[in-house]
Design an enzyme around this catalytic site. Structure first.
Site, mmCIF file in Angstrom:
data_model
loop_
_atom_site.group_PDB
_atom_site.id
_atom_site.type_symbol
_atom_site.label_atom_id
_atom_site.label_comp_id
_atom_site.label_asym_id
_atom_site.label_seq_id
_atom_site.Cartn_x
_atom_site.Cartn_y
_atom_site.Cartn_z
ATOM 1 N N GLU A 484 0.814 -1.222 0.000
ATOM 2 C CA GLU A 484 0.000 0.000 0.000
ATOM 3 C C GLU A 484 0.845 1.268 0.000
ATOM 4 O O GLU A 484 1.675 1.483 0.881
ATOM 5 C CB GLU A 484 -0.925 0.011 1.226
ATOM 6 C CG GLU A 484 -1.832 1.229 1.277
ATOM 7 C CD GLU A 484 -2.839 1.184 2.417
ATOM 8 O OE1 GLU A 484 -3.620 2.134 2.558
ATOM 9 O OE2 GLU A 484 -2.834 0.179 3.171
ATOM 10 N N LYS A 501 -8.435 -0.885 1.376
ATOM 11 C CA LYS A 501 -9.435 -1.280 2.370
ATOM 12 C C LYS A 501 -10.243 -2.408 1.766
ATOM 13 O O LYS A 501 -10.858 -2.243 0.705
ATOM 14 C CB LYS A 501 -10.358 -0.108 2.748
ATOM 15 C CG LYS A 501 -9.847 0.705 3.901
ATOM 16 C CD LYS A 501 -9.867 -0.109 5.180
ATOM 17 C CE LYS A 501 -8.942 0.489 6.220
ATOM 18 N NZ LYS A 501 -8.116 -0.531 6.855
#
Length: 693
Positions: A484, A501
Site C-alpha cells: 500500500e 481497504k
C-alpha cells in the site's frame, strides 16, 4: 546606542577535550562569509584556583556587553606573573565564538545562541592536555579537575547543549560540528550563507547495466551488508501487473560519506548525528522535516525517471499522530521514550543506488566529495561482479531457518470481538464512521541464529510486494512487504494516495480463489470501508492542494498479491505552489486507512479501545524524501519490527501489528478472521502460527 547583538556560539567541555582547536577551526570556517570574534576563557581565569571567578568575569566583562552589541573590554590574566595583565578587547562581530571550561555555564546560556559540548574520555583528555602543555599543567591537573567536578555537579551543561561533539582528534570534528550547527533553527539566519552553499550541491552519477540475475537484495547485501544503518526500498514483485507504476524502482542507501547523517525523533525532540557531532532540535518533527527537505535542491540526471535523487530515507511511526491532531500516548501513559523504536528514524544519503527494473539499469548517485569518484568506481565494480559466472547470490535465503518464534497476541479472540462491538457503538453514536481497530503480536527470540536480514528475505520470498522494505537503524530492524502506498509527492507537486481497504485471503484452489476475488469486488461492506477512506484522503490532500485538481481515477479495484486480494483506490491532486511539502505529508498523516474516519475523533477512540498501547512503527509510513522535492511513502503493514535487547543475553523482541476496519455492518467474528488472514503472510514466512486466542 550599541550595534546589533552578535550571534554567540559557546564551545564548552572539560580540559583536554580539544575546545581551543575546535573553536579556532569554527571561527576560521565562519570567517569566509562574515567577521568573527574568538574569545578564550583561559585568558580570563585568575589563576589555577580561578574557575568560578573566571566564569564570573566572563559573564560580567565579556558576555554582557556582547549581548547588547557592544565591544567587550576585559583584563587578561598573566599566567607567568600570576597576576592581572593587559586590557584586551573582543569585538561585537556578527558572530562570536567563545570557548573554554564554563563558556556555557547556566548563567551564560540565556545570552547564548548555541551551546557546543565537547566530549573525550577522561584518560585521553589528560594525555592530550599534558602532551600539549607539558609540565606547566601537570602539577595542577587534579587541582583544576576538582573545580570542574564541583562546577558540573551543580550545572548540567552537557544535557543543555544543542550540539555534542565526540572529539577523536582525527580532523573530523570541525566539519561535523559546523554541519550540526547548520541544523539549529536559532542559527539559520546568521549562517544563511553556509546553509545556501550546502543547499546547492554538485551531483555525480553513473548508470550501468544490471544483470538479470542480480536482485535488489543481492545489490544491497554486496554494498551495505555490514552497515549499522541502511535502507532498502524494494519493489519485489517486478513480474506482476503494475497499473500504478509502483514496481519499477528499488532504492538503497546508507549514511556513509561526508554527507551522511542520521535523524531520530522521540516525543518532541529530533537528534541529528553528523559523524562525530550530534545536534538536538526541539519541537515538531514535521517542522524539522520542512527545514531539512522542503525546498527542492537537486535535479535528477537525464534518463533517471525515479523521483528519488538522494535525500532522507526511513520510517515515520504512528505515534507522530501527536503532531497531527492525535494524543500523546507516551506522555499520558508515562511510557519510557528512550526504549523501543523511535517515533521517526531517517538516514541522510549523500550516496545511493537506484535500480530501474524496467530498463535493467543500476544508477549510482553521489554528492561531490573527495572520495566520491572512488565510491562510484567501487560500487560499480561490486554490481558488475554480481553478474559474473558463479557469483554468489547475496540475496539468497539462508538454508538454515531460525527456530520459529512463538508469538502471543495482545487481545484474545473474545476481547477483540468485544472491542469490535464497542467500536460499532461509537459508530452508532455518531462519533465515527469507520474504526480501524488493531492488535499486536509479540515474541522474544534468542540472539543466536536470528538474523533480521535473513528474516526480510524470507518475508520477501513469501509475499513479494511493490513497497517491500528493510530498514536497519542501529539496534532496530524493520522488515515489511507492504502493498500500500500512503502518499507520493512528485517533484512537480503532483500528489497521489492509494489506500487499501478490503481483504480476502488467497486460496490455492483457482476456482475458490476467483470466488474470493469476486466476493471482495462485490462486497457492500468492503466497498463502504474503501469509499469512506477515499473521502477522508480527499479531505487530507485538499488541505494542501488546489481543489480543482482533485480526482479519483480509480475506485475500489481488486489487486491480487501472493497471500491476499485487496481493494485499492487512487486519489490524485496537485500541491498548491505556496504549500509546504512537509506540511502536506503531515496533513495526511497518519495514513487514513489505518485510523478510520473522521480521523482525529477516531484516533481518540482507538487509543481507548487499544488500551493505550503504542503502535510504534506499525501504521506509520516508510519511504523517502528526495532532494528533488519528491517523496514516496508506503503504509507500514505486513511488517515485522525487531529490536535487539540490551545486555549480554541479547536476543530480539519482535512485534507484528494487524487489524481491520470496523463499520456499522461489520460481523465481529469476520473481523477477527481478517486479523488472522493479514498476519498469515508474515507468520508463515517465519514458520510460526497464529497464537491460540
Amino acid at each position: 546606542m550599541g550595534r546589533s547583538a552578535p550571534v554567540i556560539i559557546a564551545v564548552d567541555g572539560r580540559s583536554g577535550a580539544g575546545k581551543s582547536t575546535l573553536g579556532l577551526e569554527l571561527a576560521t570556517a565562519l570567517r569566509r562569509h562574515r567577521p568573527v570574534s574568538l574569545f578564550h576563557l583561559e585568558d580570563i581565569y585568575p589563576g589555577w584556583d580561578g574557575l568560578d571567578a573566571g566564569i564570573d568575569a566572563y559573564l560580567r566583562d565579556v558576555l554582557e556587553p556582547l549581548h547588547w552589541g557592544e565591544d567587550a573590554r576585559w583584563t587578561a590574566w598573566d599566567w607567568a606573573a600570576n597576576a592581572g595583565g593587559e586590557r584586551r578587547t573582543t569585538a561585537a562581530a556578527p558572530v562570536v565564538v567563545v570557548e573554554g571550561v564554563g563558556a556555557a555555564a547556566a548563567a551564560a546560556r540565556e545570552r547564548l545562541d548555541a551551546v557546543v559540548w565537547v566530549e573525550v574520555p577522561d584518560a585521553e583528555r589528560r594525555r592530550r592536555a599534558l602532551g600539549r602543555d607539558g609540565e606547566t599543567y601537570a602539577p595542577h591537573w587534579e587541582r583544576w579537575a576538582r573545580q570542574e567536578d564541583a562546577w558540573l555537579g551543580r550545572d548540567a551543561v552537557p544535557e543543555a547543549a544543542d550540539v555534542v561533539v565526540r572529539n577523536a582528534a582525527d580532523g573530523r570534528a570541525p566539519t561535523d560540528t559546523l554541519r550540526a550547527l547548520l541544523a539549529l533553527p536559532a542559527l539559520r539566519a546568521a549562517l544563511h550563507p553556509e546553509i545556501a552553499q550546502a543547499a546547492s550541491p554538485t551531483l555525480l552519477s553513473r548508470d550501468l547495466p544490471l544483470s538479470k540475475n542480480a536482485t535488489a537484495p543481492d545489490v544491497f547485501a554486496a554494498l551495505y551488508g555490514g552497515a549499522t544503518h541502511a535502507v532498502l526500498l524494494d519493489s519485489s514483485n517486478t513480474g506482476d501487473p503494475d497499473p500504478g507504476g509502483r514496481n519499477r524502482f528499488s532504492i538503497m542507501a546508507a549514511p556513509d560519506g561526508e554527507a551522511g547523517a542520521l535523524a531520530e525523533h522521540r516525543s518532541g525532540s529530533t537528534r541529528l548525528d553528523y559523524g562525530c557531532a550530534s545536534a538536538r532540535v526541539d519541537g515538531s518533527f514535521f517542522a524539522w522535516l520542512d527545514m531539512a527537505w522542503g525546498a527542492p535542491r537537486l535535479r535528477a540526471p537525464d534518463g533517471l525517471e525515479a523521483g528519488f535523487c538522494l535525500g532522507w530515507l526511513g520510517w515515520l511511526g504512528y505515534e507522530l499522530k501527536r503532531e497531527c491532531g492525535g494524543s500523546d500516548l507516551a506522555a499520558s501513559a508515562g511510557h519510557d521514550e528512550a526504549s523501543g523504536p523511535a517515533d521517526a528514524a531517517l538516514i541522510h544519503a549523500g550516496r545511493a543506488v537506484v535500480l530501474d527494473h524496467e530498463a535493467g539499469t543500476a544508477w549510482l548517485l553521489a554528492l561531490a566529495a573527495p572520495d566520491a569518484e572512488d565510491w562510484l568506481g567501487s560500487a560499480a565494480s561490486a554490481i558488475d561482479a554480481l553478474g559474473s559466472p558463479g557469483a554468489p547470490s547475496f540475496g539468497a535465503v539462508s538454508p538454515a531457518a531460525p527456530a520459529a518464534p512463538v508469538f502471543v497476541v495482545a487481545d484474545t479472540r473474545g476481547a477483540y470481538l468485544d472491542k469490535v462491538r464497542a467500536a460499532q457503538r461509537e459508530i452508532h453514536e455518531g462519533n465515527s464512521y469507520e474504526v480501524c481497530l488493531t492488535t499486536s503480536l509479540s515474541a522474544r527470540t534468542p540472539g543466536a541464529g536470528w538474523d533480521p536480514w535473513d528474516v526480510y528475505r524470507r518475508l520477501r520470498l513469501r509475499n513479494p510486494a511493490p513497497f517491500a522494505n528493510y530498514v536497519r537503524f542501529g539496534r532496530t530492524a524493520v522488515a515489511g512487504t507492504s502493498p500500500e502506498r500512503f502518499l507520493r509527492v512528485g517533484a512537480d507537486g503532483f500528489m497521489r494516495a492509494e489506500p487499501i481497504k478490503g481483504t480476502r485471503r488467497r486460496s490455492a484452489d483457482p476456482v475458490e480463489d476467483r470466488r474470493l476475488q469476486e466476493d471482495l469486488a462485490t462486497s457492500p461492506k468492503d466497498r463502504a470501508e474503501n469509499v469512506m477512506i477515499v473521502d477522508l484522503l480527499r479531505n487530507d490532500l485538499v488541505r494542501s492542494a488546489d481543489p480543482s485538481t482533485l480526482s479519483v481515477p480509480r475506485l475500489c479495484e481488486v489487486e491480487s498479491y501472493a497471500t491476499v486480494h485487496q481493494l485499492v483506490s487512487t486519489i490524485d491532486a496537485r500541491l498548491r505552489p505556496d504549500a509546504s511539502r512537509a506540511e502536506a505529508v503531515a496533513a495526511a498523516f497518519p495514513p487514513g486507512s489505518m485510523t478510520g474516519a473522521p480521523k482525529i475523533s477516531t484516533m481518540a477512540i482507538l487509543d481507548r479501545l487499544e488500551d493505550g498501547r503504542a503502535r510504534g512503527v506499525y501504521s506509520g509510513a516508510v519511504g523517502y524524501f528526495s532532494h528533488t522535492g519528491a517523496a514516496d511513502l508506503s503504509v507500514v503493514i505486513r511488517t515485522l519490527t525487531m529490536e535487539r535487547c540490551p545486555g549480554p543475553s541479547g536476543g530480539w523482541r519482535l512485534a507484528l501489528g494487524v487489524g481491520g476496519a470496523v463499520t456499522a455492518d461489520s460481523v465481529p467474528a469476520e473481523e477477527w478472521d481478517e486479523v488472522v488472514a493479514k498476519a498469515h503472510g508474515v507468520l508463515s514466512a517465519l514458520g510460526s502460527t497464529f497464537p491460540d486466542p
